[in-house]
Design a protein around this motif. Structure first.
Motif, PDB file in Angstrom:
ATOM      1  N   MET A 137       0.840  -1.183   0.000  1.00 52.09           N
ATOM      2  CA  MET A 137       0.000   0.000   0.000  1.00 52.09           C
ATOM      3  C   MET A 137       0.885   1.246   0.000  1.00 52.09           C
ATOM      4  N   THR A 138       0.423   2.276  -0.649  1.00 51.78           N
ATOM      5  CA  THR A 138       1.162   3.521  -0.652  1.00 51.78           C
ATOM      6  C   THR A 138       0.883   4.285   0.635  1.00 51.78           C
ATOM      7  N   SER A 139       1.658   5.321   0.885  1.00 53.24           N
ATOM      8  CA  SER A 139       1.463   6.116   2.099  1.00 53.24           C
ATOM      9  C   SER A 139       0.089   6.782   2.109  1.00 53.24           C
ATOM     10  N   THR A 140      -0.408   7.192   0.958  1.00 54.89           N
ATOM     11  CA  THR A 140      -1.735   7.804   0.880  1.00 54.89           C
ATOM     12  C   THR A 140      -2.817   6.799   1.236  1.00 54.89           C
ATOM     13  N   ASP A 141      -2.689   5.560   0.762  1.00 55.38           N
ATOM     14  CA  ASP A 141      -3.655   4.511   1.100  1.00 55.38           C
ATOM     15  C   ASP A 141      -3.677   4.248   2.602  1.00 55.38           C
ATOM     16  N   ILE A 142      -2.516   4.158   3.213  1.00 55.45           N
ATOM     17  CA  ILE A 142      -2.426   3.891   4.648  1.00 55.45           C
ATOM     18  C   ILE A 142      -2.980   5.062   5.438  1.00 55.45           C
ATOM     19  N   TYR A 143      -2.658   6.276   5.037  1.00 56.21           N
ATOM     20  CA  TYR A 143      -3.157   7.464   5.722  1.00 56.21           C
ATOM     21  C   TYR A 143      -4.684   7.538   5.642  1.00 56.21           C
ATOM     22  N   ASN A 144      -5.259   7.298   4.464  1.00 54.82           N
ATOM     23  CA  ASN A 144      -6.720   7.320   4.314  1.00 54.82           C
ATOM     24  C   ASN A 144      -7.390   6.212   5.105  1.00 54.82           C
ATOM     25  N   LEU A 145      -6.782   5.031   5.161  1.00 52.10           N
ATOM     26  CA  LEU A 145      -7.313   3.926   5.960  1.00 52.10           C
ATOM     27  C   LEU A 145      -7.315   4.293   7.439  1.00 52.10           C
ATOM     28  N   GLU A 146      -6.234   4.885   7.908  1.00 49.42           N
ATOM     29  CA  GLU A 146      -6.146   5.295   9.314  1.00 49.42           C
ATOM     30  C   GLU A 146      -7.189   6.349   9.639  1.00 49.42           C
ATOM     31  N   ARG A 147      -7.397   7.319   8.750  1.00 47.33           N
ATOM     32  CA  ARG A 147      -8.404   8.356   8.969  1.00 47.33           C
ATOM     33  C   ARG A 147      -9.801   7.770   9.013  1.00 47.33           C
ATOM     34  N   ALA A 148     -10.087   6.786   8.166  1.00 46.86           N
ATOM     35  CA  ALA A 148     -11.411   6.178   8.107  1.00 46.86           C
ATOM     36  C   ALA A 148     -11.710   5.339   9.342  1.00 46.86           C
ATOM     37  N   LEU A 149     -10.700   4.660   9.873  1.00 43.48           N
ATOM     38  CA  LEU A 149     -10.912   3.740  10.994  1.00 43.48           C
ATOM     39  C   LEU A 149     -10.529   4.317  12.347  1.00 43.48           C
ATOM     40  N   ARG A 150     -10.028   5.536  12.395  1.00 45.52           N
ATOM     41  CA  ARG A 150      -9.486   6.143  13.613  1.00 45.52           C
ATOM     42  C   ARG A 150     -10.422   6.034  14.816  1.00 45.52           C
ATOM     43  N   THR A 151     -11.685   6.368  14.648  1.00 46.89           N
ATOM     44  CA  THR A 151     -12.603   6.378  15.784  1.00 46.89           C
ATOM     45  C   THR A 151     -13.160   4.998  16.108  1.00 46.89           C
ATOM     46  N   VAL A 152     -13.126   4.077  15.151  1.00 45.02           N
ATOM     47  CA  VAL A 152     -13.674   2.742  15.360  1.00 45.02           C
ATOM     48  C   VAL A 152     -12.619   1.781  15.893  1.00 45.02           C
ATOM     49  N   TYR A 153     -11.485   1.738  15.208  1.00 47.34           N
ATOM     50  CA  TYR A 153     -10.438   0.780  15.558  1.00 47.34           C
ATOM     51  C   TYR A 153      -9.099   1.320  15.086  1.00 47.34           C
ATOM     52  N   PRO A 154      -8.143   1.484  15.980  1.00 46.58           N
ATOM     53  CA  PRO A 154      -6.841   2.015  15.558  1.00 46.58           C
ATOM     54  C   PRO A 154      -6.049   0.986  14.751  1.00 46.58           C
ATOM     55  N   LEU A 155      -5.191   1.475  13.879  1.00 44.70           N
ATOM     56  CA  LEU A 155      -4.301   0.583  13.155  1.00 44.70           C
ATOM     57  C   LEU A 155      -3.325  -0.046  14.143  1.00 44.70           C
ATOM     58  N   THR A 156      -2.997  -1.308  13.920  1.00 47.01           N
ATOM     59  CA  THR A 156      -2.075  -2.006  14.819  1.00 47.01           C
ATOM     60  C   THR A 156      -0.983  -2.691  14.015  1.00 47.01           C
ATOM     61  N   THR A 157       0.099  -2.964  14.706  1.00 43.38           N
ATOM     62  CA  THR A 157       1.207  -3.718  14.130  1.00 43.38           C
ATOM     63  C   THR A 157       1.901  -4.454  15.273  1.00 43.38           C
ATOM     64  N   THR A 158       2.891  -5.249  14.963  1.00 40.45           N
ATOM     65  CA  THR A 158       3.654  -5.921  16.019  1.00 40.45           C
ATOM     66  C   THR A 158       5.114  -5.510  15.919  1.00 40.45           C
ATOM     67  N   TRP A 159       5.749  -5.414  17.069  1.00 40.90           N
ATOM     68  CA  TRP A 159       7.168  -5.103  17.152  1.00 40.90           C
ATOM     69  C   TRP A 159       7.743  -5.938  18.276  1.00 40.90           C
ATOM     70  N   ASN A 160       8.689  -6.812  17.969  1.00 39.48           N
ATOM     71  CA  ASN A 160       9.274  -7.746  18.944  1.00 39.48           C
ATOM     72  C   ASN A 160       8.200  -8.515  19.694  1.00 39.48           C
ATOM     73  N   SER A 161       7.215  -9.016  18.986  1.00 42.94           N
ATOM     74  CA  SER A 161       6.092  -9.800  19.527  1.00 42.94           C
ATOM     75  C   SER A 161       5.202  -9.001  20.463  1.00 42.94           C
ATOM     76  N   ILE A 162       5.234  -7.671  20.387  1.00 41.09           N
ATOM     77  CA  ILE A 162       4.376  -6.799  21.195  1.00 41.09           C
ATOM     78  C   ILE A 162       3.396  -6.109  20.258  1.00 41.09           C
ATOM     79  N   ASN A 163       2.103  -6.167  20.583  1.00 45.87           N
ATOM     80  CA  ASN A 163       1.100  -5.491  19.777  1.00 45.87           C
ATOM     81  C   ASN A 163       1.126  -3.995  20.066  1.00 45.87           C
TER      82      ASN A 163
END
Length: 79
Positions: free
Chosen positions: A1-27
């Motif tokens: 995904m491009t940065s614009t796609d990720i930014y728009n996805l984050e804006r759309a889901l911000r109030t419902v569910y935050p974007l998540t990722t994992t780092w060293n097995s930590i959510n």
């Protein structure tokens, strides 16, 4: 995904569910991100580096675009 796609996805889901990722097995929640207008050499999508000047994590996305993550939180913890 491009940065614009990720930014728009984050804006759309911000109030419902935050974007998540994992780092060293930590959510981790991504709480604030912006499209970065930095001109850097391309490494590979998913490459992350810390920018001391802006105090943010900069993540390379598809098509040599970048996002800047300025606020993170642990999943399940209040910020």
């Amino acid at each position: 995904m491009t940065s614009t796609d990720i930014y728009n996805l984050e804006r759309a889901l911000r109030t419902v569910y935050p974007l998540t990722t994992t780092w060293n097995s930590i959510n981790v929640k991504i709480l604030e991100l912006n499209i970065c207008s930095c001109d850097k050499h391309s490494k590979a999508p998913g490459y992350v580096e810390y920018d001391r000047k802006t105090k943010s994590l900069q993540v390379e996305c598809a098509n040599r675009t970048w996002i800047s993550v300025t606020k993170l939180g642990l999943l399940g913890k209040k910020v």
